[in-house]
Every structure is written in C-alpha cells, then in structure tokens.
Scaffold this motif. Structure first.
Motif, mmCIF file in Angstrom:
data_model
loop_
_atom_site.group_PDB
_atom_site.id
_atom_site.type_symbol
_atom_site.label_atom_id
_atom_site.label_comp_id
_atom_site.label_asym_id
_atom_site.label_seq_id
_atom_site.Cartn_x
_atom_site.Cartn_y
_atom_site.Cartn_z
ATOM 1 N N ARG A 90 15.771 -25.390 0.745
ATOM 2 C CA ARG A 90 16.896 -24.476 0.607
ATOM 3 C C ARG A 90 16.498 -23.465 -0.460
ATOM 4 O O ARG A 90 16.453 -23.773 -1.648
ATOM 5 C CB ARG A 90 18.182 -25.222 0.221
ATOM 6 N N PHE A 140 19.468 -18.184 0.798
ATOM 7 C CA PHE A 140 20.672 -17.494 0.352
ATOM 8 C C PHE A 140 20.480 -15.983 0.346
ATOM 9 O O PHE A 140 21.307 -15.240 0.870
ATOM 10 C CB PHE A 140 21.053 -17.966 -1.059
ATOM 11 N N TRP A 162 27.497 -22.574 -0.656
ATOM 12 C CA TRP A 162 26.143 -22.665 -1.200
ATOM 13 C C TRP A 162 26.187 -22.667 -2.735
ATOM 14 O O TRP A 162 25.554 -23.504 -3.380
ATOM 15 C CB TRP A 162 25.302 -21.498 -0.696
#
Length: 322
Positions: free
Chosen positions: A189, A261, A316
């Motif tokens: 991530r 992101f 997130w």
C-alpha cells in the motif's frame, strides 16, 4: 584578468519551499567541516564569492556529498563514475511539496514515520529522494530502477548508513517497459510515488541541453559538452522523452489505482503538460493537482493524481496515517 565586481545576493532563495534546508546560501565553512574532502574544490570565483566550479563534475559530486553529510547525516555516500549527480535543493523541494499534498488530505497534518511508504521510480545510483524523505519526515521507501548498477549503488548507500537500513528497499525493474508492474507487490500500500523522469528523447538532445545549461554557467562558448551532473542513458533520455514516459506512467497507474494513495511526477517542460492532462482525463483520474517549483531561473512542475474518491481517501488516512 581583474576580478569582476562582487555580486549582491539575497539572504534566502525565495523560490524554494519554506521548509527547504537549502534556502540560505551555502556556508562553505560549515560544509567543509562536515566533509573535509570538499575543501580543495572551494575557491573564490570571478565575482570574489566563495564557491565551487559547477563546470567540474568532481566538484559537483563533492558538493553533493557535503550537503548530504551536513544536512541529512549521510556520512557514507558515493556514486559510480558518470552516473547522475542530482542537485540536492531541487530534489528536496519536490519532497516538501509532496508532503504538502499529503497533508491536504489529512487536515493539513503531514503524515510522518516509517508507516508512510513511498515509491521512488528511478531511484538512481544516488538514492537522493529516499535520503531526504526519510530524514525530513521519517518515511520509508521502495526504490526502483531498470539499471542493476544503480540498484547496487543505492543499496550500498543504504547499507552503509545506519539511519537508512531497514527503511529503504531497492527493487530492480526487469522490464524497462513497465513502471509499476513487477515493482508494486500485491500486499503493498503505497502512500506516495515520486519520479524524476528521463528528460530528453535522445543523447543528442541531452547534450544540446547540457550546452545551454553550461553556457548559462560560464557565459562563454562550449566546444565539447560535459555532463557536469553526469547521467546514464536511462537517467537522461528515453524514447519519446519526458512526455512519453509520463503519459505511459499515467496509463500504467490505472492498474494500481487502489494500491496507491497519490501518484506524482516531476514535469520539466511546460509544453508536455497538455498531453499529460489529456492522458489523465482519459484514465479518469478523480483528482489532479499541479504545483510550480522554482529554483533560480528554472521552473518545473509537480503533477499529482489519485483514483481514490474522498470517502476512500478518508478511509485510507484513518487506517494508515492516524
């Protein structure tokens, strides 16, 4: 030849980011104290200012070594001959502006610590973005590159500096056509990607750009171009140049829309923005931002995009940043 009249300089370089450690003019006495090997390269220039010869690749490399030692605590840093030796103030500006972009999604609080995972696309032999990002904000990094020599050099820098060990992971990109595939793993991530893409479309174009830059430095005719900041093929040019590289990056980023992101890249040529914006429109990026960065007479741009909607961004942030 008599010395030229001493120039007056502002105390700060106003174009740089407010948090940039390099806004104040170089204090060569302090830099030499941090890196004594810089000493022989420090001299009075034609304007009777203490400086180094930016026409000399060895001087440029030693200045970088001193800046990294003095401001970022990196005592062991070197790069192979003829590899890119990036200007530290500009690289620092990118990191600080990227931090501001992340803060904009987190109530103006910059997320810090090694839990913030960044991907440096084309980390290069110098490993500069991970060095600055980790020192300033504690971020951890994945550094990718298509060149095994660059990966080996960056890995040596990481392993030779205790502050970086365990915080920077180097990954070799085996397929030069891929940017994210083969680098981002299923479980990754990534909070932020950074990239300084190959600027030119050919060696000839790179050399012509170097001649223009050196003319500005020396104010005289250059018979043979010398890459004073170094650079290998993959670092300086690629087929289609910056525009092709960044548009490819945009299209390939869709495959990792939920894994990252914020995607960002440097864009040096304003004329490339139209094609990049068109690509971002085609892939239906949900949010696109462009930030201007200025260093001396040079202006570049940081282009950022995300595929996460506001609700997904909030989830997130709550899961990773708070």
């Amino acid at each position: 030849m008599p010395p030229q009249k001493k120039k007056s300089h502002p105390e700060e370089k106003p174009g740089l980011h407010p948090r940039n450690r390099h806004r104040v003019r170089y204090n060569f006495k302090q830099l030499v104290a941090s890196c004594p090997a810089l000493g022989p390269f420090v001299k009075l220039n034609a304007y009777q200012d203490t400086s180094v010869d930016f026409f000399d690749p060895k001087a440029v490399k030693m200045l970088n070594k001193a800046l990294l030692a003095h401001f970022y605590g990196i005592q062991n840093w070197d790069i192979p001959p003829d590899y890119l030796c990036p200007p530290i103030p500009g690289r620092a500006d990118y990191i600080h502006h990227a931090a501001d972009l992340l803060a904009a999604s987190s109530q103006n609080q910059i997320p810090t610590g090694s839990g913030i995972r960044c991907l440096d696309i084309g980390v290069g032999a110098s490993c500069v973005y991970p060095i600055i990002g980790h020192k300033e904000y504690g971020w951890s990094f994945i550094g990718s590159d298509i060149d095994p020599v660059s990966i080996a050099s960056a890995n040596t820098i990481v392993e030779s500096n205790p502050a970086l060990k365990g915080e920077v992971e180097l990954r070799l990109q085996k397929n030069p056509q891929d940017i994210f595939q083969g680098i981002i793993k299923r479980e990754d991530r990534i909070d932020l990607t950074v990239c300084n893409p190959p600027f030119h479309a050919s060696l000839a174009e790179a050399q012509a750009g170097t001649v223009r830059k050196l003319l500005n430095l020396k104010q005289q005719k250059i018979a043979k171009p010398t890459l004073n900041f170094g650079g290998q093929k993959a670092e300086l040019w690629c087929e289609g140049g910056e525009r092709q590289f960044v548009t490819d990056m945009v299209y390939q980023s869709t495959q990792f829309a939920a894994s990252c992101f914020l995607f960002t890249t440097l864009v040096s040529k304003q004329t490339n923005l139209h094609s990049i914006y068109q690509a971002l429109k085609q892939v239906e990026a949900l949010e696109v931002k462009t930030m201007l960065m200025s260093q001396g007479n040079k202006t570049s741009r940081l282009v950022a995009w995300t595929f996460l909607n506001p609700e997904q961004q909030q989830k997130w942030v709550e899961a990773k940043w708070q």
